[in-house]
Enzyme design. Structure first.
Site, mmCIF file in Angstrom:
data_model
loop_
_atom_site.group_PDB
_atom_site.id
_atom_site.type_symbol
_atom_site.label_atom_id
_atom_site.label_comp_id
_atom_site.label_asym_id
_atom_site.label_seq_id
_atom_site.Cartn_x
_atom_site.Cartn_y
_atom_site.Cartn_z
ATOM 1 N N GLU A 79 24.666 -35.938 13.020
ATOM 2 C CA GLU A 79 23.673 -35.105 12.346
ATOM 3 C C GLU A 79 23.179 -35.706 11.028
ATOM 4 O OE1 GLU A 79 25.642 -31.340 12.149
ATOM 5 O OE2 GLU A 79 25.047 -30.781 14.177
ATOM 6 N N GLU A 110 44.974 -40.072 22.773
ATOM 7 C CA GLU A 110 45.398 -39.866 21.385
ATOM 8 C C GLU A 110 46.742 -40.530 21.083
ATOM 9 O OE1 GLU A 110 47.798 -35.852 20.706
ATOM 10 O OE2 GLU A 110 45.726 -35.464 21.274
#
Length: 271
Positions: A79, A110
């Site tokens: 963004e 992860e």
């Protein structure tokens, strides 16, 4: 220190609760998040003040994380270009398991202790850059190993975690520990922990971009005009900035592509 994010929920028999009680209880828990963030504003400020001069000197900001934490970093990074007019290479979100993990979980991504630095190296990362590890638990191996290697290579490191005294906070040079307490659904860190991480990311990227000069007054003068709503907003901003008609503002925006460039060009012509 214990993992408060894994603590038993303060509520039980959730499946028996009326929807109205579910909503009011979730809302109450959510209301605790800003209070937890307020306690660590000084730590957030320290990180921002460390990032800004590095980015002025050509550095970039990287977020690394897994699962929800990784997705939130990707969202915040993606963004920044449309909001502040910066290149897509200035703030970069990296998620364990690659971009495919944004939509679908990648098993054990992860837990990989080598991949984070490999992912960062793909961007020719250097000592001017900053790496912020995002991990609700503060234990995620992908993030922990990435920050350790970044430290060794002379980068600035920070983190956003939601447990106190975690290994990731111990490694990060500028740790941010937002201890939000147990989740409404036990261990579901997409809830309060995720909200806390999103709010802190908003603070970091917005404050950094303001200090880098991408906001004037309170307006996004460098925003990309990528849809009709933003073009209309840009026209109104430009009209207010240079006291010109709508037709003039539209013409200038079409010619120069941003509010800042259009205003600067117009004011130069007036001198």
């Amino acid at each position: 220190m214990g993992k408060t994010t894994e603590s038993e929920s303060r509520y039980n028999d959730l499946e028996k609760m009326p929807v109205s009680d579910l909503l009011s209880s979730i809302n109450h828990e959510d209301s605790l998040v800003p209070l937890a963030i307020n306690k660590v504003l000084g730590n957030i400020e320290k990180l921002i003040l460390s990032i800004v001069p590095r980015m002025r000197n050509g550095g970039r900001l990287f977020y690394i994380g897994a699962g929800t934490s990784g997705r939130l970093g990707v969202v915040d990074a993606s963004e920044c270009p449309p909001t502040f007019g910066v290149g897509f290479d200035k703030v970069i979100g990296i998620i364990a398991g690659g971009d495919g993990a944004i939509r679908r979980a990648v098993e054990f991504a992860e837990d990989d202790k080598e991949q984070a630095w490999k992912d960062l190296k793909a961007y020719q990362i250097n000592e001017k850059d900053t790496v912020i590890g995002i991990a609700a638990s503060g234990y995620t191996p992908y993030v922990l190993s990435g920050l350790k290697k970044a430290n060794e290579e002379g980068l600035l490191t920070g983190c956003i975690v939601c447990n106190a005294g975690s290994p990731i906070a111990a490694v990060a040079q500028c740790p941010i520990e937002v201890v939000v307490g147990p989740e409404f659904v036990t261990g579901s860190t997409r809830m309060k922990a995720g909200t806390a991480q999103k709010l802190v990311l908003n603070m970091i990227s917005t404050a950094v971009m303001i200090k880098l000069g991408h906001v004037k007054g309170n307006k996004m003068v460098d925003m990309q005009l990528t849809n009709n709503k933003l073009v209309d907003r840009g026209v109104k901003m430009l009209m207010a900035e240079i006291h010109a008609s709508e037709d003039v503002a539209i013409r200038l925006l079409e010619e120069f592509g941003s509010v800042r460039k259009a205003a600067d060009a117009y004011l130069r012509q007036k001198v």
